[in-house]
Motif scaffolding. Structure first.
Motif, short mmCIF file in Angstrom:
data_model
loop_
_atom_site.label_atom_id
_atom_site.label_comp_id
_atom_site.label_asym_id
_atom_site.label_seq_id
_atom_site.Cartn_x
_atom_site.Cartn_y
_atom_site.Cartn_z
N LEU A 285 1.40 8.32 -1.14
CA LEU A 285 2.65 7.41 -1.63
C LEU A 285 3.51 7.27 -0.47
CD1 LEU A 285 1.96 8.71 -4.57
CD2 LEU A 285 4.27 7.86 -4.87
N SER A 286 3.65 5.98 -0.07
CA SER A 286 4.61 5.63 0.89
C SER A 286 6.12 5.89 0.51
CB SER A 286 4.74 4.31 1.03
OG SER A 286 5.15 3.60 -0.16
N PRO A 287 7.04 6.39 1.57
CA PRO A 287 8.42 6.77 1.02
C PRO A 287 8.88 5.90 0.25
CG PRO A 287 8.04 6.95 3.45
CD PRO A 287 6.75 6.30 2.80
N ALA A 288 8.43 4.50 0.34
CA ALA A 288 9.17 3.48 -0.63
C ALA A 288 8.52 3.78 -2.04
CB ALA A 288 8.76 2.07 -0.26
N GLY A 289 7.49 4.03 -2.10
CA GLY A 289 6.73 4.26 -3.38
C GLY A 289 7.48 5.96 -3.85
N GLN A 290 7.62 6.85 -3.21
CA GLN A 290 8.34 7.92 -3.69
C GLN A 290 9.44 7.50 -4.45
OE1 GLN A 290 8.57 10.97 -0.71
NE2 GLN A 290 6.18 10.60 -0.34
N ALA B 136 0.89 -1.00 -0.15
CA ALA B 136 -0.05 0.23 0.19
C ALA B 136 0.72 1.26 -0.05
CB ALA B 136 -1.03 0.05 1.28
N GLY B 137 0.55 2.16 -0.94
CA GLY B 137 1.35 3.08 -1.22
C GLY B 137 2.69 3.19 -1.82
#
Lengths: 551, 264, 394
Positions: A411-416, A363-364
């Motif tokens: 967006l999660s940090p990982a997503g970014q 998620a994100g």
């Protein structure tokens, strides 16, 4: 004028004296002849291993063999067996090989080629090897070693066949090591490199590293030797560079795998075996195959810098599920005497099913939503661990990128990070570039609103009905073994699961007993003859799929 | 002994005109040429086959030439009655016999040399074209042909010895059989060592030491398979040369003694 | 002065396969040949001539007895420098020319190559093979006569004291035979001793000083040609022969030749026999045309001694078995020439002058009838069946 009695006597005495000299000489020559180079040990043994070929052995071959024309006959047979090979008449090759290696036991190529035929070239219509020939192939190589124990060549062949075909890496290492020990002129690349790889694959990393170090030294010595030929120098320069790189890669892996394989991944293995028609099985299943998606390797010039190791991890394609159907309880016999008459009642089928299509997104995180027909993921997307989901995989886990950035989802940090890596600009820059966002959205870039994982799948229909000679199904009981050996998995998979499977687990199918020290994923399924020969479509085995961890 | 040399020279000049012998020589050369036609293998295998076949053919042609030449040397002279005119000249019987033997050796030398030189040159060219990893010195092939020659030298003395008291046909089979038995010496030695009972052991021990050990001269293998190496090569080669010479001397003495009694 | 050849009680036995007794090829033979003597050694094929020569040359060994050549034991290497041998139908290395063959043999005498070659050319000329066309021919292209000449050339290399010639003219055509005979006469003039074995009786008669006849290994007669051939006989030519007379003549003298029923020739050497025939002719109305005295031929003698007819065709000779033989008395004379005569208790009655196989021969039945008739030599000479096989042209 005849000789008088005293002249006759003198001549007879001279002849007798010389005859004694002959006996003495013969006694001195005998041990010299007992050298493998002159009279190979097996030459004297016309064993029963000739099999059926002995019965139809043409007289002239026997005569030639017995009267000192061994090499001629061997050469003729070899030429003949080569034509058999080119015409696809593999069955005719083996008797030739049998005779050739008997006639000229120091001729190495026939052993290597003969073993290659037996290990690889006898196949069913779908190119699956006839594994009933494996013991014979190994026995032939064993004979080659016995007759040529002073040369590395046959050890090399034995090592390679164990490494590549049998996947018995410690056995491979044993023979490569013998090759090194018995022939001081061994080929460093062919023997020592292979030994290092075998050590590594058999989990003996320390020995692998020591072997690479030794190889580096040996190559270097030849490169620096003023007496070496330019050709030898060039080859060893190449070998030197390769072995040095391999040495450091091995050390880097040793360094990182200790930590990066933990905690173990649950592979959630499940499988189904269906009889489609008589002798036709459909084998399918799924499991969570995790590997390294991006890796920061070392710089070989900085031996103590090991880089960062795995940068990203995720579902990958590239490990195979071994399927083996055989008579219940069959064990491959140890190689003894070479005999190419296989047990025609025996049934062995082995195949390897590739696993594909594992995906995940949190998620994100970023994923690509699109139909799979057009195009594939770019390397950048792969590096960013962006998986493509397809409508046929099920429900869409999120919303398009433009919509999400417009406030639809966070967006999660990982997503970014994923997005920045794929777009090759920083996340902040991207936010300001509406054209780029529109473009990415058009490519299917989306943001997940929930975790979503899809396991890697494998499936194949195995048709054994077309090769009744190979698959006789004479036994009443069979076993179907599905297994995954971490040691034979590719490096990028091992980066996550470890050489011996220390980085994976499975609640139902983890097997640590079959191969000591190796954490196999393995399931043995007992089948009867009726199961295999029945006509109706029938599910013979089905382990329920593990419930997805996705919420 | 000059007389023996005169007879030897005459024997050579006659033998070189014999169609049968020349046919074998020609077939030998032709087959060597054919051997070089094999081209579908890797360089190493190709050269292995060429070496093995070439040396084998030289050996085979040599054996046929030797036996056919040697079994007829004496009987031909008797049958054609040329021996009467020769022995009624001041020629001792042993001089005649030795002359004939030397003539056979000269003939064989010329034949083997012709085939060997041809083969070695052809091989050198083939090797140069193939460019294998470990080329061998083509001249080293002469070691094998020397051994073949010594083997034939011994075989010739055996055939001549037998020809003193057997007909050529009987001698042909006898010489061939003894050649084969003599080639099986590695078997006979094993049988002598591991025989079932003392009689069998003794029998094969006797065979091993009494029958001319033609198997001694097998030196094709180390040349065909250059990877395998012979320890004490010089000792092996030199002892075999001595063996052949000494054994041939024994057979020639016995032949002289038998021929001395023979009525021609 | 030693004899050229001296043979004492020589016996040579050949074992017969699968039989206990052996065959005597030479049976207790004794004879002497003087130096410079041309000695004819007559006998049919298989009589033991070649065996004797081989023994003398040391090619085979006697079972019993002794033989010496030029004063040394037979086969002595030193003697071989002084003798020569020409075997029957000699055979040489086919691929060589005459000169090469003779050179080869010359080298066997230890001559250097050059010297041997010179000698060879000389001898090849001598035997008449020096012509341009023959010089480069190989032996394989030679006729029989040419080969014989090569044989003679090789026999003269060492200027031998003693020559052994075995059937030198057998199988040759008339011209070649005459040439070879001339060569032998030339050698005779040169004073060489020769041991000439032959069944070509004319040659022997023409060339030899002395003749011996050997049969079944035994010496049957020996003496000078003149001595052996002395004795008279007459040929009676008869005309106007009636069938009755012809029958009578045949019974009395089976050798009578009746031509076209008119003229008959018959021979006799006993006065009584001549008269008996003349009486018979007169009593039967026949006509005596002529009575011609005739000298005996060696063939006559041969037939008498051997006791059989001889038929000479293309080198083939056949005899019938016979049981009674005349005995031979031999005396040796101091000059080395021995004189001997056939004991004359066995008369001879029939002979033939022709070498053609056209001799009339009585059938055994008639022969038996003849045995009851007049006491002629024929009767005693031919006990039982005296049938000859004719191998003419076979």
């Amino acid at each position: 004028m005849r000789f008088n009695p005293s002249q006759r006597g003198s001549l007879l005495a001279a002849a007798a004296f010389l005859a004694i000299c002959v006996v003495v000489l013969q006694a001195r020559i005998d041990p010299l002849r007992r050298q493998p180079a002159i009279e190979p040990p097996k030459l004297g043994k016309v064993g029963g291993s000739l099999g059926n070929a002995g019965a139809s052995l043409p007289f002239e071959y026997t005569l030639g063999a017995l009267s000192g024309f061994r090499q001629v006959i061997a050469g003729l047979l070899w030429v003949r067996s080569d034509t058999f090979f080119h015409s696809g008449n593999y069955d005719a090759i083996l008797p030739c090989i049998r005779l050739i290696t008997w006639l000229d036991p120091n001729w190495l190529d026939p052993y290597a080629t003969g073993a290659w035929h037996m290990m690889y070239n006898f196949t069913d219509t779908d190119q699956r090897s006839d594994r009933r020939y494996l013991p014979a192939g190994l026995a032939l190589l064993k004979e080659g070693i016995d007759n040529n124990s002073g040369q590395y060549d046959m050890y090399k062949e034995m090592g390679w066949n164990n490494y590549d075909k049998i996947k018995n890496f410690s056995e491979a290492a044993k023979y490569y090591k013998l090759g090194m020990e018995n022939d001081k002129d061994f080929d460093i690349t062919q023997i020592e490199h292979a030994l290092a790889h075998s050590y590594e694959k058999s989990g003996q990393t320390e020995l692998a590293i020591a072997t690479w170090e030794d190889a580096v030294k040996r190559h270097k010595a030849i490169v620096d030797d003023p007496k070496a030929t330019p050709d030898a120098k060039a080859r060893n320069q190449q070998g030197y560079e390769n072995s040095r790189r391999n040495l450091f890669i091995t050390r880097v892996r040793q360094y990182h795998r200790k930590t990066q394989t933990q905690p173990p991944v649950d592979v959630q293995f499940s499988a189904q075996v269906v009889r489609v028609r008589p002798k036709v099985l459909e084998i399918s299943g799924q499991w969570n195959l995790i590997g390294s998606k991006a890796y920061d390797p070392t710089d070989a010039n900085k031996p103590n810098e090991f880089g960062k190791g795995m940068l990203s991890v995720g579902p990958v394609d590239g490990a195979r599920v071994d399927v083996r159907l055989q008579d219940a309880g069959y064990q491959m016999p140890a190689p003894t005497e070479f005999n190419f008459d296989v047990d025609s009642d025996l049934t062995i089928m082995q195949d390897a099913l590739s696993t594909r299509g594992g995906k995940t997104v949190k998620a994100g995180g970023i994923y690509v939503w699109r139909k799979q027909e057009g195009g594939s993921l770019t390397p950048d997307q792969n590096k960013a661990q962006i998986y493509a989901f397809d409508p046929k995989d099920g429900a869409n886990p999120g919303i398009p990128l433009a919509k999400a950035l417009a406030g639809g989802a966070a967006l999660s940090p990982a997503g970014q990070q994923q997005l920045a890596t794929a777009a090759k600009v920083s996340f902040a820059e991207l936010r300001g570039d509406s054209a780029k966002i529109a473009d990415l959205t058009k490519q299917g870039y989306s943001v997940a609103t929930s975790d979503r994982s899809i396991l890697g799948k494998f499936k194949r229909e195995i048709d054994m009905s077309k090769d009744p000679k190979m698959y006789g199904f004479k036994s009443d009981k069979y076993e179907l073994i599905l297994s995954i050996n971490p040691a034979s998995a590719p490096d990028f998979v091992q980066d996550r699961i470890g050489l011996m499977g220390e980085g994976w687990t499975d609640k139902r199918f983890l097997d640590t007993k079959t191969l000591p020290g190796v954490r196999l994923i393995r399931q043995k399924i007992d089948l009867s003859r009726t199961d295999l020969l029945g006509t109706e479509r029938k599910v013979l085995y089905g382990s329920p799929a593990v419930v997805s961890t996705a919420k | 002994m000059n007389v023996a040399l005169v007879i030897a020279r005459n024997t050579i000049s006659e033998a070189l005109r014999r169609k049968v012998l020349n046919a074998f020589l020609m077939v030998g050369v032709a087959v060597i040429v054919l051997t070089f036609a094999f081209g579908q293998f890797q360089a190493r295998q190709d050269l292995t086959i060429v070496k093995g076949m070439g040396l084998g053919i030289i050996s085979l042609a040599g054996i046929l030439i030797t036996i056919i030449l040697s079994i007829n040397l004496i009987p031909n002279e008797i049958e054609r009655r040329t021996i009467y005119t020769i022995l009624s000249k001041p020629v001792r019987r042993y001089e005649f016999l030795i002359g004939k033997y030397l003539g056979a050796l000269g003939t064989l030398l010329l034949n083997i040399l012709a085939m060997s030189v041809f083969f070695v040159i052809a091989f050198a060219i083939k090797q140069a074209l193939a460019g294998p990893e470990n080329p061998i010195n083509p001249l080293s092939l002469f070691k094998a042909t020397l051994m073949i020659y010594m083997q034939l030298l011994l075989l010739s003395s055996l055939a001549i010895f037998l020809s003193v008291f057997t007909t050529p046909l009987v001698n042909f089979f006898l010489s061939f059989s003894l050649f084969i038995v003599g080639n099986l010496s590695s078997f006979t030695q094993d049988l002598a060592k591991n025989g079932a009972n003392p009689i069998v052991k003794g029998f094969f021990l006797a065979v091993h030491y009494i029958v001319p050990n033609f198997g001694n001269f097998q030196y094709v293998n180390p040349l065909v398979n250059p990877e395998v190496q012979v320890k004490s090569e010089f000792l092996f080669l030199s002892q075999n040369v001595i063996y052949a010479l000494v054994y041939a001397a024994v057979l020639m003495i016995l032949a002289i003694l038998a021929f001395d009694r023979r009525e021609v | 002065m030693p004899a050229a050849i001296e043979i004492r009680n020589l016996t040579k036995q050949y074992p017969v396969p699968l039989k206990r007794e052996a065959v005597n090829a030479v049976d207790n033979l004794s004879l002497t040949v003087g130096e410079g003597e041309i000695f004819g050694f007559l006998g049919a094929n298989g009589a033991g001539k070649t065996t004797t020569i081989k023994i003398l040359l040391g090619l085979i060994y006697p079972t019993q007895g002794e033989a010496s050549v030029l004063g040394k034991p037979a086969g002595d290497i030193e003697v071989k420098h002084r003798v020569a041998y020409l075997p029957e139908s000699p055979y040489f290395y086919e691929h060589m020319t005459a000169s090469e063959v003779v050179t080869f043999y010359a080298q066997l005498f230890g001559m250097k190559r050059e010297e041997a070659k010179r000698k060879a050319d000389e001898l090849v000329d001598f035997v008449g093979l020096g012509g341009k066309s023959d010089r480069n021919k190989r032996i394989s292209e030679f006729s029989k006569g040419m080969r014989q000449r090569v044989g003679i050339a090789q026999s003269l290399i060492n200027d031998p004291q003693l020559l052994f010639y075995d059937e030198p003219t057998s199988g040759l055509d008339a011209i070649a035979r005459r040439d070879i005979r001339d060569l032998m006469l030339e050698l005779k003039r040169q004073g060489k001793a020769m041991f000439l074995s032959s069944h070509q009786l004319e040659d022997v008669e023409a060339v030899c000083h002395r003749v011996s006849i050997i049969h079944k290994g035994k010496l049957r007669a020996i003496g000078s040609v003149d001595e052996l051939l002395q004795g008279e006989r007459v040929e009676i030519r008869i005309g106007n022969v009636s069938p009755d007379l012809a029958a009578k003549l045949k019974t009395t003298a089976p050798s009578a030749i009746v031509v076209e029923g008119r003229t008959t020739f018959t021979e006799a050497n006993e006065p009584d026999a001549v008269f008996a025939i003349m009486e018979m002719v007169r009593g039967s109305g026949g006509r005596i045309d002529a009575i011609v005295p005739k000298r005996r031929t060696l063939e006559d003698l041969f037939v008498e001694i051997v006791g059989e007819r001889i038929v000479i065709g293309d080198g083939g000779t056949a005899f019938t078995a016979s049981e009674s033989f005349p005995t031979v008395a031999s005396t040796s004379r101091g000059d080395g020439l021995s004189s001997s005569a056939v004991s004359s208790d066995v008369p001879h009655s029939e002979a033939f002058n022709t070498t053609e196989a056209t001799i009339v021969e009585a059938e055994p039945g008639e022969d038996a009838a003849a045995a009851n008739g007049a006491a002629t030599a024929t009767k005693t000479r031919r006990p039982g069946a005296n049938k000859y096989k004719e191998l003419n042209g076979k």
